[in-house]
Design a protein around this motif. Structure first.
Motif, PDB file in Angstrom:
ATOM      1  N   PHE A   1       4.204  -6.911  10.970  1.00  0.00           N
ATOM      2  CA  PHE A   1       3.320  -8.032  11.232  1.00  0.00           C
ATOM      3  C   PHE A   1       3.575  -8.501  12.659  1.00  0.00           C
ATOM      4  CE2 PHE A   1       1.892  -9.243   6.867  1.00  0.00           C
ATOM      5  CZ  PHE A   1       2.630  -8.305   6.166  1.00  0.00           C
TER       6      PHE A   1
ATOM      7  N   GLN B   1       2.922 -11.984  15.532  1.00  0.00           N
ATOM      8  CA  GLN B   1       2.472 -13.353  15.766  1.00  0.00           C
ATOM      9  C   GLN B   1       2.403 -13.600  17.263  1.00  0.00           C
ATOM     10  OE1 GLN B   1       4.806 -16.432  13.870  1.00  0.00           O
ATOM     11  NE2 GLN B   1       3.095 -17.870  13.963  1.00  0.00           N
TER      12      GLN B   1
ATOM     13  N   ARG C   1       0.687 -15.499  12.028  1.00  0.00           N
ATOM     14  CA  ARG C   1       1.218 -14.147  11.855  1.00  0.00           C
ATOM     15  C   ARG C   1       0.204 -13.314  11.083  1.00  0.00           C
ATOM     16  NH1 ARG C   1       7.273 -13.903   9.937  1.00  0.00           N
ATOM     17  NH2 ARG C   1       6.424 -15.000   8.134  1.00  0.00           N
TER      18      ARG C   1
ATOM     19  N   ARG D   1      -1.052  -9.216   9.706  1.00  0.00           N
ATOM     20  CA  ARG D   1      -0.642  -7.883   9.292  1.00  0.00           C
ATOM     21  C   ARG D   1      -1.069  -6.856  10.346  1.00  0.00           C
ATOM     22  NH1 ARG D   1      -3.438  -6.337   3.879  1.00  0.00           N
ATOM     23  NH2 ARG D   1      -2.376  -8.225   3.253  1.00  0.00           N
TER      24      ARG D   1
ATOM     25  N   CYS E   1       1.028  -1.155   7.271  1.00  0.00           N
ATOM     26  CA  CYS E   1       1.847  -1.156   6.064  1.00  0.00           C
ATOM     27  C   CYS E   1       1.931   0.240   5.474  1.00  0.00           C
ATOM     28  CB  CYS E   1       1.258  -2.058   4.981  1.00  0.00           C
ATOM     29  SG  CYS E   1       0.947  -3.743   5.471  1.00  0.00           S
TER      30      CYS E   1
ATOM     31  N   SER F   1      -4.450  -2.329  10.867  1.00  0.00           N
ATOM     32  CA  SER F   1      -5.497  -3.270  11.237  1.00  0.00           C
ATOM     33  C   SER F   1      -6.445  -2.582  12.216  1.00  0.00           C
ATOM     34  CB  SER F   1      -4.900  -4.527  11.867  1.00  0.00           C
ATOM     35  OG  SER F   1      -4.309  -4.229  13.114  1.00  0.00           O
TER      36      SER F   1
ATOM     37  N   TYR G   1       6.916  -9.232  16.917  1.00  0.00           N
ATOM     38  CA  TYR G   1       6.668  -8.290  15.831  1.00  0.00           C
ATOM     39  C   TYR G   1       7.763  -8.415  14.774  1.00  0.00           C
ATOM     40  CZ  TYR G   1       2.902  -6.047  18.374  1.00  0.00           C
ATOM     41  OH  TYR G   1       1.708  -5.789  19.008  1.00  0.00           O
TER      42      TYR G   1
ATOM     43  N   CYS H   1       0.861  -3.857   0.603  1.00  0.00           N
ATOM     44  CA  CYS H   1       1.448  -4.434   1.811  1.00  0.00           C
ATOM     45  C   CYS H   1       2.306  -5.615   1.404  1.00  0.00           C
ATOM     46  CB  CYS H   1       0.357  -4.936   2.766  1.00  0.00           C
ATOM     47  SG  CYS H   1      -0.368  -3.684   3.816  1.00  0.00           S
TER      48      CYS H   1
ATOM     49  N   ASP I   1       3.374  -9.112   0.800  1.00  0.00           N
ATOM     50  CA  ASP I   1       2.491 -10.265   0.660  1.00  0.00           C
ATOM     51  C   ASP I   1       3.079 -11.189  -0.392  1.00  0.00           C
ATOM     52  OD1 ASP I   1      -0.937 -10.795  -0.470  1.00  0.00           O
ATOM     53  OD2 ASP I   1       0.299 -11.917   0.930  1.00  0.00           O
TER      54      ASP I   1
ATOM     55  N   TRP J   1      11.882 -10.744   5.405  1.00  0.00           N
ATOM     56  CA  TRP J   1      11.438 -10.689   6.789  1.00  0.00           C
ATOM     57  C   TRP J   1      12.605 -10.429   7.729  1.00  0.00           C
ATOM     58  CZ3 TRP J   1       6.353 -10.746   7.795  1.00  0.00           C
ATOM     59  CH2 TRP J   1       5.488 -11.309   6.855  1.00  0.00           C
TER      60      TRP J   1
END
Length: 124
Positions: free
Chosen positions: A38, A40, A46, A48, A51, A62, A95, A106, A108, A114
């Motif tokens: 992911f 931000q 943030r 995705r 995955c 993405s 990242y 993915c 979630d 994290w």
């Protein structure tokens, strides 16, 4: 306790490449977990990026990185990678790698592990 540690970030010129790594430091393996990257950007949420499903059978990218980034994992080394090519200034972000024992496609939800994040800066 699961400890995910990212590395490989840095400053690169537009068009350049970087490879991010996410290593697991506490004996945890990615087996059976969906895993992913992911990012931000400053002032943004943030989102995705890419995955690998928990069974390893499918990958998600993405639209913004499709064709430029490649996700892979090495379960023997308990490491997740993100190969980033043709980098653009809009790829600048922190990242994060993530692993989820419950989501199959993915990471979630509230049970995601994290990493602490690694900064990627792409100059124009």
């Amino acid at each position: 306790e699961v400890q995910l540690v990212e590395s490989g970030g840095g400053l690169v010129q537009a068009g350049g490449s970087l490879t991010l790594s996410c290593a697991e430091a506490s004996g945890f393996t990615f087996h059976g977990h969906s895993i992913g990257w992911f990012r931000q950007a400053p002032g943004k949420e943030r989102v995705r990026v890419s995955c690998i499903s928990s069974d390893g059978g499918s990958m998600y990218y993405s639209d913004s990185v499709k064709g430029r980034f490649t996700i892979s994992s090495d379960n023997a080394k308990k490491t997740l990678y993100l190969q980033m090519n043709s980098l653009k200034p809009e790829d600048t972000a922190v990242y994060y790698c993530a692993a989820d024992p419950f989501s199959t496609e993915c990471p979630d939800g509230p049970n995601v592990y994290w990493g602490q994040g690694t900064q990627v800066t792409v100059s124009s």
